[in-house]
Design an enzyme around this catalytic site. Structure first.
Site, PDB file in Angstrom:
ATOM      1  N   CYS A  70      -2.084   4.237  10.833  1.00 50.83           N
ATOM      2  CA  CYS A  70      -1.849   5.525  11.445  1.00 50.83           C
ATOM      3  C   CYS A  70      -2.825   5.762  12.747  1.00 50.83           C
ATOM      4  O   CYS A  70      -2.857   6.946  12.493  1.00 50.83           O
ATOM      5  CB  CYS A  70      -1.654   6.450  10.939  1.00 50.83           C
ATOM      6  SG  CYS A  70      -3.004   6.759   9.241  1.00 50.83           S
ATOM      7  N   ASP A 108      -0.136   0.041  -5.511  1.00 54.18           N
ATOM      8  CA  ASP A 108      -1.111   0.973  -5.071  1.00 54.18           C
ATOM      9  C   ASP A 108      -2.527   0.658  -5.772  1.00 54.18           C
ATOM     10  O   ASP A 108      -2.257   0.683  -7.092  1.00 54.18           O
ATOM     11  CB  ASP A 108      -0.582   1.780  -4.549  1.00 54.18           C
ATOM     12  CG  ASP A 108      -1.131   2.790  -3.851  1.00 54.18           C
ATOM     13  OD1 ASP A 108      -1.469   2.963  -2.346  1.00 54.18           O
ATOM     14  OD2 ASP A 108      -2.812   3.083  -3.898  1.00 54.18           O
ATOM     15  N   CYS A 139       1.026  -0.929   0.187  1.00 54.51           N
ATOM     16  CA  CYS A 139       0.005  -0.234   0.108  1.00 54.51           C
ATOM     17  C   CYS A 139       0.249   1.086  -0.020  1.00 54.51           C
ATOM     18  O   CYS A 139       0.786   2.166   1.598  1.00 54.51           O
ATOM     19  CB  CYS A 139      -1.229   0.285   1.331  1.00 54.51           C
ATOM     20  SG  CYS A 139      -1.937  -1.241   1.506  1.00 54.51           S
ATOM     21  N   GLY A 188       4.838   6.819  -1.388  1.00 56.03           N
ATOM     22  CA  GLY A 188       6.372   5.801  -1.175  1.00 56.03           C
ATOM     23  C   GLY A 188       6.991   7.248   0.074  1.00 56.03           C
ATOM     24  O   GLY A 188       8.136   6.611   0.332  1.00 56.03           O
ATOM     25  N   GLY A 189       7.031   7.184   0.781  1.00 55.86           N
ATOM     26  CA  GLY A 189       7.486   7.489   2.206  1.00 55.86           C
ATOM     27  C   GLY A 189       7.916   6.103   2.627  1.00 55.86           C
ATOM     28  O   GLY A 189       9.444   6.381   2.859  1.00 55.86           O
ATOM     29  N   LYS A 190       7.342   5.752   3.219  1.00 55.03           N
ATOM     30  CA  LYS A 190       8.084   4.466   3.353  1.00 55.03           C
ATOM     31  C   LYS A 190       8.798   3.706   2.477  1.00 55.03           C
ATOM     32  O   LYS A 190       9.926   3.265   2.606  1.00 55.03           O
ATOM     33  CB  LYS A 190       6.921   3.274   4.178  1.00 55.03           C
ATOM     34  CG  LYS A 190       6.604   4.197   5.653  1.00 55.03           C
ATOM     35  CD  LYS A 190       5.521   3.474   5.846  1.00 55.03           C
ATOM     36  CE  LYS A 190       4.609   4.270   7.116  1.00 55.03           C
ATOM     37  NZ  LYS A 190       3.280   5.542   6.381  1.00 55.03           N
ATOM     38  N   ASP A 237       0.984  -1.548   4.612  1.00 50.68           N
ATOM     39  CA  ASP A 237       0.573  -0.012   5.382  1.00 50.68           C
ATOM     40  C   ASP A 237      -0.501   0.260   5.294  1.00 50.68           C
ATOM     41  O   ASP A 237      -0.785   1.065   4.554  1.00 50.68           O
ATOM     42  CB  ASP A 237       1.617   0.807   5.419  1.00 50.68           C
ATOM     43  CG  ASP A 237       1.226   2.838   6.060  1.00 50.68           C
ATOM     44  OD1 ASP A 237       0.729   2.488   7.010  1.00 50.68           O
ATOM     45  OD2 ASP A 237       2.040   3.490   5.219  1.00 50.68           O
TER      46      ASP A 237
END
Length: 404
Positions: A354, A256, A232, A236-238, A301
């Protein structure tokens, strides 16, 4: 502090857009800041922070101002007047403001501040849900922390620079940062600043990413040369953090359902000089089946309520609905069931959200582990991060291992 008409009107228009037109707060702020190129840093700060303040405390202010949605323009000026009075800002003699009952506003504020749902400015159902899942005492502390302004946190892109050298380069651009214990790549700004205009950002030396979010990729226990799937990935931060941890060696497949988000990831990856990322749009179950049993590591995520990141997205309090929570739990269990099949024997999986709600977190993991496909996995560990104890966003992550 003296109010300026053009700045105040930008705030008024943005509040209208957010509450009457359904515009996301960050987009409304972005639009407002483009209204006048002559505005300096202090002007821009006033506009952005005032919009977020009125959004964050909307229920409290609306109760004091005795206004209800949808807001007409007079209603929004009443909200703004309450904001001014409670911050000790002198009200100008403008037609839009009129007579403001200062003593009544302060008295009503003192009265409502004794009731949590008004004091923390949250819908009844969110207050009841948080208290039932976390307990009265913990929820009271957590929702208070979620109403504090979030700090600006950077993640050093270790593919291009060290944290120490990044600190020096930012200092040369008048941005002072501090390190954060137990977060090896993180820097926190001492004062808020527009870091996206820095040379360091354009050179790909860092990404903006909360300290709690930075724990997730590290929790996956990756190493250079592995095959890793971020199921997921979003923008793309992670994924980018995984590329750094893998030193650009091995393969990361970022997936995604939204192609637009993956396009942003490609742009960010280029700036970050991350070369081991391949993007794939999930447009059918075939994309998942092709990867069954092939990945050393899988990150889920999962989509969630976002109740751990309200401080960053205060308008989410007003956009969330009870039925969304129930629906998203079904989605979470479904993605766990489907994407866990990608892990190869001996490989590992991280499920993360989160959210601070146990029903979205450990209860989902427990449900998965007792299912038919979950019996192939062993629970290794989990980490619960709450804003009131960490000072950062609320997060959850669980590490599972597939039996060899």
């Amino acid at each position: 502090m003296r109010l300026h008409r053009n700045l105040t009107f930008a705030v008024i228009d943005s509040i209208r857009d957010i509450f009457n037109e359904g515009v996301y707060a960050d987009k409304a702020v972005e639009k407002a800041l483009k209204r006048d190129k002559r505005w300096g840093a202090r002007d821009r700060k006033f506009v952005a922070e005032t919009i977020y303040d009125i959004v964050r405390w909307n229920r409290l202010y609306a109760e004091i101002a005795e206004v209800k949605l949808p807001y007409d323009r007079d209603n929004i000026w009443r909200l703004f007047s309450v904001w001014c009075v409670l911050r000790g800002i002198s009200l100008p003699d403008w037609n839009q403001i009129g007579d403001v009952p200062v003593r009544r506003i302060k008295g009503k504020f003192d009265e409502l501040s004794r009731i949590r749902k008004f004091r923390e400015s949250i819908p009844d159902w969110i207050d009841e849900l948080g208290a039932s899942e976390l307990g009265e005492e913990q929820w009271t502390k957590e929702i208070a922390a979620q109403n504090e302004q979030a700090k600006v946190i950077l993640r050093t892109n270790t593919l291009t620079i060290s944290k120490e050298l990044l600190q020096k380069k930012l200092r040369s651009e008048n941005i002072i940062t501090k390190t954060i214990p137990h977060h090896p790549d993180a820097l926190v700004l001492e004062e808020r600043a527009n870091v996206f205009k820095t040379e360091a950002f354009h050179n790909g030396f860092f990404e903006v990413q909360d300290a709690s979010s930075q724990l997730v990729a590290a929790y996956l226990d990756v190493a250079p040369g592995m095959k890793v799937v971020d199921t997921c990935a979003g923008a793309g931060g992670k994924t980018l953090h995984l590329a750094s941890l893998m030193q650009n060696k091995g393969q990361i497949i970022a997936m995604d359902i939204y192609e637009s988000k993956l396009k942003k990831l490609k742009t960010r990856a280029k700036r970050n000089k991350a070369h081991n990322i391949e993007t794939r749009v999930i447009d059918s179950t075939k994309q998942i089946k092709k990867l069954h049993g092939k990945a050393d590591r899988v990150l889920i995520d999962a989509p969630c309520s976002g109740l751990g990141v309200i401080r960053r997205n205060p308008d989410s309090k007003w956009k969330l609905q009870p039925e969304f929570i129930e629906n998203i739990k079904k989605v979470q269990q479904d993605v766990l069931q489907q994407y866990a099949k990608i892990v190869k024997p001996g490989g590992k999986l991280v499920y993360a959200t989160c959210s601070v709600l146990p029903s979205e977190n450990q209860q989902q993991v427990d449900k998965f582990l007792t299912s038919e496909s979950g019996k192939e996995f062993t629970f290794i560990s989990d980490k619960k991060v709450l804003a009131h104890t960490s000072g950062f966003d609320g997060f959850y992550m669980a590490l599972l291992e597939k039996k060899a």
